[in-house]
Design a protein around this motif. Sequence first.
Motif, mmCIF file in Angstrom:
data_model
loop_
_atom_site.group_PDB
_atom_site.id
_atom_site.type_symbol
_atom_site.label_atom_id
_atom_site.label_comp_id
_atom_site.label_asym_id
_atom_site.label_seq_id
_atom_site.Cartn_x
_atom_site.Cartn_y
_atom_site.Cartn_z
ATOM 1 N N UNK A 180 -1.645 -3.964 16.141
ATOM 2 C CA UNK A 180 -1.249 -2.950 15.171
ATOM 3 C C UNK A 180 -1.409 -3.482 13.758
ATOM 4 N N UNK A 181 -1.274 -2.591 12.786
ATOM 5 C CA UNK A 181 -1.400 -2.947 11.381
ATOM 6 C C UNK A 181 -0.043 -2.780 10.713
ATOM 7 N N UNK A 182 0.315 -3.738 9.869
ATOM 8 C CA UNK A 182 1.548 -3.649 9.086
ATOM 9 C C UNK A 182 1.199 -3.808 7.614
ATOM 10 N N UNK A 183 2.076 -3.267 6.776
ATOM 11 C CA UNK A 183 1.932 -3.443 5.330
ATOM 12 C C UNK A 183 3.120 -4.260 4.846
ATOM 13 N N UNK A 184 2.833 -5.355 4.173
ATOM 14 C CA UNK A 184 3.862 -6.226 3.615
ATOM 15 C C UNK A 184 3.455 -6.558 2.188
ATOM 16 N N UNK A 185 4.341 -6.284 1.242
ATOM 17 C CA UNK A 185 4.065 -6.573 -0.170
ATOM 18 C C UNK A 185 2.731 -5.972 -0.634
ATOM 19 N N UNK A 186 2.493 -4.745 -0.252
ATOM 20 C CA UNK A 186 1.307 -3.987 -0.650
ATOM 21 C C UNK A 186 0.000 -4.558 -0.100
ATOM 22 N N UNK A 187 0.078 -5.380 0.918
ATOM 23 C CA UNK A 187 -1.106 -5.909 1.592
ATOM 24 C C UNK A 187 -1.030 -5.519 3.058
ATOM 25 N N UNK A 188 -2.185 -5.373 3.685
ATOM 26 C CA UNK A 188 -2.244 -4.974 5.089
ATOM 27 C C UNK A 188 -2.646 -6.156 5.967
ATOM 28 N N UNK A 189 -2.052 -6.191 7.170
ATOM 29 C CA UNK A 189 -2.304 -7.273 8.108
ATOM 30 C C UNK A 189 -2.488 -6.703 9.506
ATOM 31 N N UNK A 190 -3.445 -7.245 10.230
ATOM 32 C CA UNK A 190 -3.644 -6.910 11.629
ATOM 33 C C UNK A 190 -2.844 -7.910 12.455
ATOM 34 N N UNK A 191 -1.955 -7.389 13.289
ATOM 35 C CA UNK A 191 -1.106 -8.231 14.135
ATOM 36 C C UNK A 191 -1.528 -8.017 15.580
ATOM 37 N N UNK A 192 -1.811 -9.093 16.259
ATOM 38 C CA UNK A 192 -2.160 -9.014 17.681
ATOM 39 C C UNK A 192 -1.300 -9.998 18.457
ATOM 40 N N UNK A 193 -0.996 -9.636 19.684
ATOM 41 C CA UNK A 193 -0.245 -10.544 20.555
ATOM 42 C C UNK A 193 -0.845 -10.476 21.953
ATOM 43 N N UNK A 251 -3.562 -11.469 10.700
ATOM 44 C CA UNK A 251 -4.742 -11.632 9.864
ATOM 45 C C UNK A 251 -4.713 -10.650 8.695
ATOM 46 N N UNK A 252 -4.961 -11.109 7.494
ATOM 47 C CA UNK A 252 -5.060 -10.153 6.371
ATOM 48 C C UNK A 252 -6.329 -9.311 6.528
ATOM 49 N N UNK A 253 -6.221 -8.030 6.170
ATOM 50 C CA UNK A 253 -7.395 -7.154 6.192
ATOM 51 C C UNK A 253 -7.581 -6.536 4.827
ATOM 52 N N UNK A 254 -8.821 -6.298 4.465
ATOM 53 C CA UNK A 254 -9.160 -5.774 3.147
ATOM 54 C C UNK A 254 -8.649 -4.362 2.930
#
Length: 79
Positions: free
Chosen positions: A52-65, A74-77
């Motif tokens: 899934x994707x989360x937003x933290x401090x106005x940045x997006x990250x792909x989280x996988x488990x 992982x940060x995503x553009x």
Amino acid sequence: MPNLALDIERRVGLSLAVGRYLRSADRFNEASREFTGACKSLRKRLGPSQRFIVQVDFKHYLVTSDRDGNFDVEPIESL
């Protein structure tokens, strides 16, 4: 070990260097404990095999488990 007489400048310099080392070691150990705790907390909240994707401090990250509790963030553009 040879007995070297240290002048005052060298002793002060060594003392400052040792103090800096000890303070940074304390900060490193504290950061390591905080990081370990954050990892444990995230593992508890993540389910197995998620993506899934989360937003933290106005940045997006792909989280996988995976099913073993391993995860990656992982940060995503952009979305």
